[in-house]
Design a protein around this motif. Sequence first.
Motif, PDB file in Angstrom:
ATOM      1  N   UNK A 209      65.624  -6.302  33.040  1.00 57.46           N
ATOM      2  CA  UNK A 209      64.356  -6.879  33.612  1.00 57.46           C
ATOM      3  C   UNK A 209      64.485  -8.215  33.774  1.00 57.46           C
ATOM      4  N   UNK A 210      65.260  -8.881  33.006  1.00 58.07           N
ATOM      5  CA  UNK A 210      65.349 -10.633  33.273  1.00 58.07           C
ATOM      6  C   UNK A 210      66.299 -10.481  34.587  1.00 58.07           C
ATOM      7  N   UNK A 211      67.278  -9.543  34.945  1.00 58.72           N
ATOM      8  CA  UNK A 211      67.995  -9.755  36.141  1.00 58.72           C
ATOM      9  C   UNK A 211      66.985  -9.594  37.364  1.00 58.72           C
ATOM     10  N   UNK A 212      66.334  -8.553  37.274  1.00 61.47           N
ATOM     11  CA  UNK A 212      65.201  -8.326  38.275  1.00 61.47           C
ATOM     12  C   UNK A 212      64.316  -9.551  38.656  1.00 61.47           C
ATOM     13  N   UNK A 213      63.881 -10.111  37.557  1.00 62.58           N
ATOM     14  CA  UNK A 213      63.114 -11.361  37.733  1.00 62.58           C
ATOM     15  C   UNK A 213      63.997 -12.269  38.294  1.00 62.58           C
ATOM     16  N   UNK A 214      64.976 -12.797  37.765  1.00 61.20           N
ATOM     17  CA  UNK A 214      66.149 -13.854  38.104  1.00 61.20           C
ATOM     18  C   UNK A 214      66.105 -13.745  39.777  1.00 61.20           C
ATOM     19  N   UNK A 215      66.373 -12.347  40.344  1.00 63.54           N
ATOM     20  CA  UNK A 215      66.855 -12.037  41.619  1.00 63.54           C
ATOM     21  C   UNK A 215      65.478 -12.470  42.276  1.00 63.54           C
ATOM     22  N   UNK A 216      64.203 -12.021  41.837  1.00 64.09           N
ATOM     23  CA  UNK A 216      62.942 -12.617  42.480  1.00 64.09           C
ATOM     24  C   UNK A 216      62.618 -14.037  42.609  1.00 64.09           C
ATOM     25  N   UNK A 217      63.219 -14.622  41.483  1.00 64.61           N
ATOM     26  CA  UNK A 217      62.917 -16.254  41.442  1.00 64.61           C
ATOM     27  C   UNK A 217      64.205 -16.679  42.657  1.00 64.61           C
ATOM     28  N   UNK A 218      65.078 -16.062  42.734  1.00 64.91           N
ATOM     29  CA  UNK A 218      66.109 -16.733  43.897  1.00 64.91           C
ATOM     30  C   UNK A 218      65.477 -16.384  45.152  1.00 64.91           C
ATOM     31  N   UNK A 219      64.720 -15.475  45.406  1.00 69.90           N
ATOM     32  CA  UNK A 219      64.235 -14.901  46.740  1.00 69.90           C
ATOM     33  C   UNK A 219      63.043 -16.182  46.989  1.00 69.90           C
ATOM     34  N   UNK A 220      62.214 -16.528  46.081  1.00 64.57           N
ATOM     35  CA  UNK A 220      61.124 -17.101  46.037  1.00 64.57           C
ATOM     36  C   UNK A 220      61.648 -18.737  46.272  1.00 64.57           C
ATOM     37  N   UNK A 221      63.072 -18.905  46.068  1.00 64.62           N
ATOM     38  CA  UNK A 221      63.310 -20.536  46.034  1.00 64.62           C
ATOM     39  C   UNK A 221      64.054 -20.591  47.533  1.00 64.62           C
ATOM     40  N   UNK A 222      64.034 -19.613  48.255  1.00 63.46           N
ATOM     41  CA  UNK A 222      64.891 -19.463  49.686  1.00 63.46           C
ATOM     42  C   UNK A 222      63.720 -20.321  50.521  1.00 63.46           C
ATOM     43  N   UNK A 223      64.609 -21.275  51.014  1.00 62.03           N
ATOM     44  CA  UNK A 223      63.857 -22.478  51.980  1.00 62.03           C
ATOM     45  C   UNK A 223      63.298 -23.433  51.432  1.00 62.03           C
ATOM     46  N   UNK A 224      62.936 -23.834  49.978  1.00 62.05           N
ATOM     47  CA  UNK A 224      62.723 -24.983  49.264  1.00 62.05           C
ATOM     48  C   UNK A 224      63.726 -26.162  49.451  1.00 62.05           C
ATOM     49  N   UNK A 225      64.832 -25.791  49.448  1.00 58.06           N
ATOM     50  CA  UNK A 225      66.103 -26.835  49.623  1.00 58.06           C
ATOM     51  C   UNK A 225      65.777 -28.070  48.659  1.00 58.06           C
ATOM     52  N   UNK A 226      65.214 -27.902  47.346  1.00 59.65           N
ATOM     53  CA  UNK A 226      65.326 -28.997  46.427  1.00 59.65           C
ATOM     54  C   UNK A 226      66.438 -29.131  45.991  1.00 59.65           C
ATOM     55  N   UNK A 227      67.107 -30.330  45.884  1.00 61.45           N
ATOM     56  CA  UNK A 227      68.315 -30.740  45.376  1.00 61.45           C
ATOM     57  C   UNK A 227      68.579 -30.492  43.930  1.00 61.45           C
ATOM     58  N   UNK A 228      67.489 -30.450  42.953  1.00 57.90           N
ATOM     59  CA  UNK A 228      67.693 -30.349  41.699  1.00 57.90           C
ATOM     60  C   UNK A 228      66.708 -29.069  41.309  1.00 57.90           C
ATOM     61  N   UNK A 229      67.024 -27.868  41.563  1.00 57.98           N
ATOM     62  CA  UNK A 229      66.129 -26.679  41.177  1.00 57.98           C
ATOM     63  C   UNK A 229      66.878 -25.663  40.408  1.00 57.98           C
ATOM     64  N   UNK A 230      66.129 -25.208  39.442  1.00 57.77           N
ATOM     65  CA  UNK A 230      66.547 -24.332  38.327  1.00 57.77           C
ATOM     66  C   UNK A 230      65.733 -23.215  38.400  1.00 57.77           C
ATOM     67  N   UNK A 231      66.094 -22.078  37.881  1.00 57.41           N
ATOM     68  CA  UNK A 231      65.256 -20.621  37.869  1.00 57.41           C
ATOM     69  C   UNK A 231      65.347 -20.572  36.362  1.00 57.41           C
ATOM     70  N   UNK A 232      64.290 -20.023  35.897  1.00 58.78           N
ATOM     71  CA  UNK A 232      64.115 -19.602  34.459  1.00 58.78           C
ATOM     72  C   UNK A 232      63.472 -18.289  34.164  1.00 58.78           C
ATOM     73  N   UNK A 233      63.791 -17.438  33.547  1.00 60.13           N
ATOM     74  CA  UNK A 233      63.082 -16.405  32.987  1.00 60.13           C
ATOM     75  C   UNK A 233      63.004 -16.534  31.621  1.00 60.13           C
ATOM     76  N   UNK A 234      61.820 -16.756  31.066  1.00 59.07           N
ATOM     77  CA  UNK A 234      61.425 -16.954  29.554  1.00 59.07           C
ATOM     78  C   UNK A 234      60.854 -15.438  29.196  1.00 59.07           C
TER      79      UNK A 234
END
Length: 290
Positions: A209-234
């Motif tokens: 489940x953590x891997x699924x959500x991490x992948x979803x966060x990666x898709x959500x981050x596409x196009x943001x292009x922020x230089x200091x961006x982290x993705x976290x599943x808590x």
Amino acid sequence: MSKTEGYQRIVVAVAIEVAAHPALRRAVNVAERTNGSVTMVHALKPSPLSPDTARPAVVERTRSELEALQAGQPRIRGLRLVDDRPWTALVDIADETDADLVVIGSFVHGQLRALLGTNSDRVLHQARRDILVVRSDAYNDAHPPRDYTHIVAATDLTDHGRAAVERAAGLADAFRARLTLLNVMAHFPEDRENETTITPENLDPQQFQQDLRTEALARLAVGLRHPDLARQVAITTESVAHGVADHAREVRADLIVIGSRGSYGLNRLLGDTADEIMHRVPCDLLIVRG
């Protein structure tokens, strides 16, 4: 206005009796970083003694105090004194000025519930704008609101959360702040029956489940292009609100961004989860209209 653009027209509720004026200072700070302007709104209190004769003096004194706050602040372009209820005035003036952000202070030491039970819940019920709740007890004259340094965008990974993520990214760019996209696996493992994708029997449920959500966060981050961006599943055995608040404390976030869900009513506007988050977060909270 695009969610990646800055706030151009900001309306802020100003309470003269609140020391250090954190909501006003934060509104000006946001306006400076997003090239916006600020309109101050102050609701006059009824005068208990000789209201008809005392009123002009009260109005004049209050206006002088507000003008003193406005002095030397070029971002403050408007000042409104109103006799209406403060929540009604805020909503009306936000509509009148076509504001894209309403700023309110929590005005309490500790939790936000005291204010949410009086004025700000009316704002949240009625406003059709983004709302920034400033954690008033976190600031004072020695430590006024400063630039945000770490913004956490809490998302449930649904489409309606995209606006909040884009807004968080835009603010992170404006403030040159760190940005974290956060998703919380709440009540795990007790609520596994609510999993959207069932974990295969030969895999570890938490990791899957953590891997699924991490992948979803990666898709959500596409196009943001922020230089200091982290993705976290808590992962937490408690509620989403607990997870968001705990993560904010852990990473020392100074702004949490969440999305709204509907058009009218506190629960429909914020959802029960977001309402709970408002009572628990240790920092400022931005509610973005989807």
